[in-house]
Design a protein around this motif. Structure first.
Motif, PDB file in Angstrom:
ATOM      1  N   LEU A   6      46.918  54.193  45.166  1.00  0.00           N
ATOM      2  CA  LEU A   6      47.369  52.667  45.072  1.00  0.00           C
ATOM      3  C   LEU A   6      48.644  52.283  43.827  1.00  0.00           C
ATOM      4  CD1 LEU A   6      46.526  49.866  45.669  1.00  0.00           C
ATOM      5  CD2 LEU A   6      44.998  50.001  43.651  1.00  0.00           C
ATOM      6  N   LEU A   8      50.710  49.879  42.062  1.00  0.00           N
ATOM      7  CA  LEU A   8      50.740  48.520  41.689  1.00  0.00           C
ATOM      8  C   LEU A   8      51.924  47.848  41.227  1.00  0.00           C
ATOM      9  CD1 LEU A   8      47.308  48.984  39.885  1.00  0.00           C
ATOM     10  CD2 LEU A   8      47.919  47.267  41.669  1.00  0.00           C
ATOM     11  N   ALA A  75      37.116  33.037  37.587  1.00  0.00           N
ATOM     12  CA  ALA A  75      36.599  33.795  36.674  1.00  0.00           C
ATOM     13  C   ALA A  75      37.196  35.308  37.105  1.00  0.00           C
ATOM     14  CB  ALA A  75      34.927  33.926  36.648  1.00  0.00           C
ATOM     15  N   GLY A  76      37.278  36.320  36.207  1.00  0.00           N
ATOM     16  CA  GLY A  76      37.697  37.675  36.535  1.00  0.00           C
ATOM     17  C   GLY A  76      39.166  37.625  36.669  1.00  0.00           C
ATOM     18  N   ASP A  77      39.674  38.263  37.688  1.00  0.00           N
ATOM     19  CA  ASP A  77      41.013  38.410  38.042  1.00  0.00           C
ATOM     20  C   ASP A  77      41.608  37.085  38.469  1.00  0.00           C
ATOM     21  OD1 ASP A  77      41.236  41.193  37.300  1.00  0.00           O
ATOM     22  OD2 ASP A  77      41.816  41.704  39.203  1.00  0.00           O
ATOM     23  N   GLY A  87      43.859  48.258  30.252  1.00  0.00           N
ATOM     24  CA  GLY A  87      42.535  48.662  31.164  1.00  0.00           C
ATOM     25  C   GLY A  87      41.272  47.817  31.009  1.00  0.00           C
ATOM     26  N   GLN A  88      41.588  46.371  30.642  1.00  0.00           N
ATOM     27  CA  GLN A  88      40.341  45.598  30.460  1.00  0.00           C
ATOM     28  C   GLN A  88      40.194  44.604  31.317  1.00  0.00           C
ATOM     29  OE1 GLN A  88      38.394  45.340  27.595  1.00  0.00           O
ATOM     30  NE2 GLN A  88      39.013  47.516  27.370  1.00  0.00           N
ATOM     31  N   GLY A  89      40.689  44.627  32.669  1.00  0.00           N
ATOM     32  CA  GLY A  89      40.480  43.648  33.644  1.00  0.00           C
ATOM     33  C   GLY A  89      39.153  43.253  34.158  1.00  0.00           C
ATOM     34  N   CYS A  91      36.576  44.988  32.609  1.00  0.00           N
ATOM     35  CA  CYS A  91      35.433  44.667  31.397  1.00  0.00           C
ATOM     36  C   CYS A  91      35.652  43.120  31.266  1.00  0.00           C
ATOM     37  CB  CYS A  91      35.969  45.351  30.182  1.00  0.00           C
ATOM     38  SG  CYS A  91      35.967  47.240  30.586  1.00  0.00           S
ATOM     39  N   ALA A  93      36.101  41.043  33.267  1.00  0.00           N
ATOM     40  CA  ALA A  93      35.562  40.117  34.413  1.00  0.00           C
ATOM     41  C   ALA A  93      33.842  40.301  34.141  1.00  0.00           C
ATOM     42  CB  ALA A  93      35.810  40.693  35.809  1.00  0.00           C
TER      43      ALA A  93
HETATM   44  C1  LIG Z   1      43.888  51.155  39.808  1.00  0.00           C
HETATM   45  C2  LIG Z   1      43.233  50.074  39.049  1.00  0.00           C
HETATM   46  C3  LIG Z   1      42.563  50.881  37.895  1.00  0.00           C
HETATM   47  C4  LIG Z   1      42.114  49.768  36.896  1.00  0.00           C
HETATM   48  N1  LIG Z   1      41.505  50.406  35.717  1.00  0.00           N
HETATM   49  C5  LIG Z   1      40.401  49.691  34.998  1.00  0.00           C
HETATM   50  C6  LIG Z   1      39.835  50.106  33.871  1.00  0.00           C
HETATM   51  O1  LIG Z   1      39.988  51.183  33.599  1.00  0.00           O
HETATM   52  N2  LIG Z   1      39.211  49.091  33.425  1.00  0.00           N
HETATM   53  C7  LIG Z   1      38.917  47.848  33.599  1.00  0.00           C
HETATM   54  O2  LIG Z   1      38.426  47.225  32.751  1.00  0.00           O
HETATM   55  N3  LIG Z   1      39.694  47.254  34.618  1.00  0.00           N
HETATM   56  C8  LIG Z   1      40.342  48.171  35.612  1.00  0.00           C
HETATM   57  N4  LIG Z   1      40.911  47.582  36.451  1.00  0.00           N
HETATM   58  C9  LIG Z   1      40.993  46.031  36.829  1.00  0.00           C
HETATM   59  C10 LIG Z   1      39.638  45.913  37.392  1.00  0.00           C
HETATM   60  O3  LIG Z   1      39.573  46.422  38.477  1.00  0.00           O
HETATM   61  C11 LIG Z   1      39.773  44.390  38.033  1.00  0.00           C
HETATM   62  O4  LIG Z   1      40.070  43.347  36.874  1.00  0.00           O
HETATM   63  C12 LIG Z   1      38.416  43.723  38.419  1.00  0.00           C
HETATM   64  O5  LIG Z   1      38.032  44.325  39.493  1.00  0.00           O
HETATM   65  C13 LIG Z   1      38.566  42.450  38.681  1.00  0.00           C
HETATM   66  O6  LIG Z   1      37.286  42.113  39.179  1.00  0.00           O
HETATM   67  P1  LIG Z   1      37.076  40.521  39.831  1.00  0.00           P
HETATM   68  O7  LIG Z   1      35.746  40.560  40.256  1.00  0.00           O
HETATM   69  O8  LIG Z   1      37.667  39.382  39.291  1.00  0.00           O
HETATM   70  O9  LIG Z   1      38.027  40.882  41.308  1.00  0.00           O
HETATM   71  P2  LIG Z   1      37.849  41.914  42.478  1.00  0.00           P
HETATM   72  O10 LIG Z   1      37.281  43.206  41.917  1.00  0.00           O
HETATM   73  O11 LIG Z   1      39.055  41.938  42.949  1.00  0.00           O
HETATM   74  O12 LIG Z   1      36.943  41.394  43.415  1.00  0.00           O
HETATM   75  C14 LIG Z   1      37.190  40.106  44.449  1.00  0.00           C
HETATM   76  C15 LIG Z   1      36.553  40.254  45.490  1.00  0.00           C
HETATM   77  O13 LIG Z   1      36.744  39.028  46.320  1.00  0.00           O
HETATM   78  C16 LIG Z   1      36.807  39.412  47.574  1.00  0.00           C
HETATM   79  N5  LIG Z   1      37.476  38.488  48.258  1.00  0.00           N
HETATM   80  C17 LIG Z   1      38.995  37.847  48.160  1.00  0.00           C
HETATM   81  N6  LIG Z   1      39.092  37.002  48.651  1.00  0.00           N
HETATM   82  C18 LIG Z   1      38.026  36.580  49.520  1.00  0.00           C
HETATM   83  C19 LIG Z   1      37.741  35.547  50.405  1.00  0.00           C
HETATM   84  N7  LIG Z   1      38.573  34.830  50.725  1.00  0.00           N
HETATM   85  N8  LIG Z   1      36.379  35.548  50.740  1.00  0.00           N
HETATM   86  C20 LIG Z   1      35.494  36.310  50.416  1.00  0.00           C
HETATM   87  N9  LIG Z   1      35.747  37.244  49.455  1.00  0.00           N
HETATM   88  C21 LIG Z   1      36.961  37.327  49.066  1.00  0.00           C
HETATM   89  C22 LIG Z   1      37.529  40.947  47.442  1.00  0.00           C
HETATM   90  O14 LIG Z   1      37.513  41.410  48.737  1.00  0.00           O
HETATM   91  C23 LIG Z   1      36.984  41.420  46.263  1.00  0.00           C
HETATM   92  O15 LIG Z   1      35.776  41.989  46.777  1.00  0.00           O
HETATM   93  C24 LIG Z   1      41.848  48.388  37.468  1.00  0.00           C
HETATM   94  C25 LIG Z   1      42.424  47.821  38.701  1.00  0.00           C
HETATM   95  C26 LIG Z   1      43.069  48.925  39.397  1.00  0.00           C
HETATM   96  C27 LIG Z   1      43.672  48.214  40.650  1.00  0.00           C
END
Ligand SMILES: Cc1cc2nc3c(=O)[nH]c(=O)nc-3n(C[C@H](O)[C@H](O)[C@H](O)COP(=O)(O)OP(=O)(O)OC[C@H]3O[C@@H](n4cnc5c(N)ncnc54)[C@H](O)[C@@H]3O)c2cc1C
Length: 195
Positions: A6, A8, A75-77, A87-89, A91, A93
């Motif tokens: 992936l 980024l 919330a979250g991302d 590496g906190q995204g 955590c 969330a």
């Molecule tokens: C390569 C990589 C490495 C990482 N390493 C770390 C790490 O080591 N430590 C750490 O803390 N963080 C890490 N992160 C960051 C972490 O993965 C994210 O910050 C975290 O997943 C955010 O969670 P979230 O629930 O906000 O969003 P997401 O995990 O993106 O969840 C959002 C969900 O909503 C769904 N969605 C989107 N649009 C719609 C819609 N219209 N209808 C219904 N569902 C929908 C998506 O499919 C997804 O399942 C990393 C990220 C990446 C890409």
């Protein structure tokens, strides 16, 4: 099993739709890493190389932007997309999830006066309470989000900078403090779920 890659970071537009060039781009960045790791990339099939834009929210947007509106919040991302250096995204969330659950529970469970006897009786009252709970959530998470976004950006800027002055400061001065600072950012107590 073949790995997935992936990407980024921002890459040239001409690379975006060309997996062969994308793979070459990744390989070109791996000069100094062990052969075992290079071979993982070499064996990756072209359709397993994914490109995803790196999203980032400017911290000041969180100062005056809406984190919640009515009975909806981010919330979250969606609240604090940040560069990957800390590496906190994920955590953060999870922290959001704990604080959000606590704020909603406190808003919904608080005594509602004689007419409600501690229970939520009508939709309007429920809406109002959720709205208040989300406002409190926004208050509690605003500065933590600003802190994380800003720190991640600054660390990335320092680490990836090629300027002579920043390089000198980074290698001779900041390198002593940065690792500790990064670790401390993850050491955050968001409290417990009470209910
Ligand atoms: C390569 C990589 C490495 C990482 N390493 C770390 C790490 O080591 N430590 C750490 O803390 N963080 C890490 N992160 C960051 C972490 O993965 C994210 O910050 C975290 O997943 C955010 O969670 P979230 O629930 O906000 O969003 P997401 O995990 O993106 O969840 C959002 C969900 O909503 C769904 N969605 C989107 N649009 C719609 C819609 N219209 N209808 C219904 N569902 C929908 C998506 O499919 C997804 O399942 C990393 C990220 C990446 C890409």
């Amino acid at each position: 099993m073949f790995p997935k890659i992936l990407l980024l970071h921002f890459v040239d537009e001409e690379l975006e739709d060309d997996p062969v060039k994308l793979k070459q781009f990744v390989m070109s960045k791996l000069e100094d890493i062990p052969n075992e790791m290079k071979s993982v990339v070499e064996k990756t099939q072209l359709d397993a190389i994914l490109l995803s834009p790196l999203k980032y929210r400017r911290p000041w947007e969180l100062l005056w932007g809406n984190i919640s509106k009515g009975n909806v919040c981010v919330a979250g991302d969606a609240l604090h997309p940040m560069t990957p250096e800390l590496g906190q995204g994920g955590c953060a969330a999870l922290e959001d999830g704990v604080v959000l659950a606590r704020c909603i529970a406190e808003a919904l469970l608080k005594p509602g006066g004689e007419e409600t006897n501690g229970k939520i009786v009508d939709e309007e009252e429920e809406y109002r309470r959720i709205e208040i709970g989300l406002k409190i959530f926004a208050q509690k998470r605003r500065w933590r989000s600003i802190d994380l976004i800003s720190t991640a950006y600054m660390v990335g800027y320092i680490q990836q900078n090629n300027g002579t002055i920043i390089n000198f400061l980074r290698d001779n001065f900041l390198s002593r403090f940065l690792p500790g600072m990064l670790l401390r950012k993850g050491d955050f107590d968001c409290g417990k779920l009470k209910y």
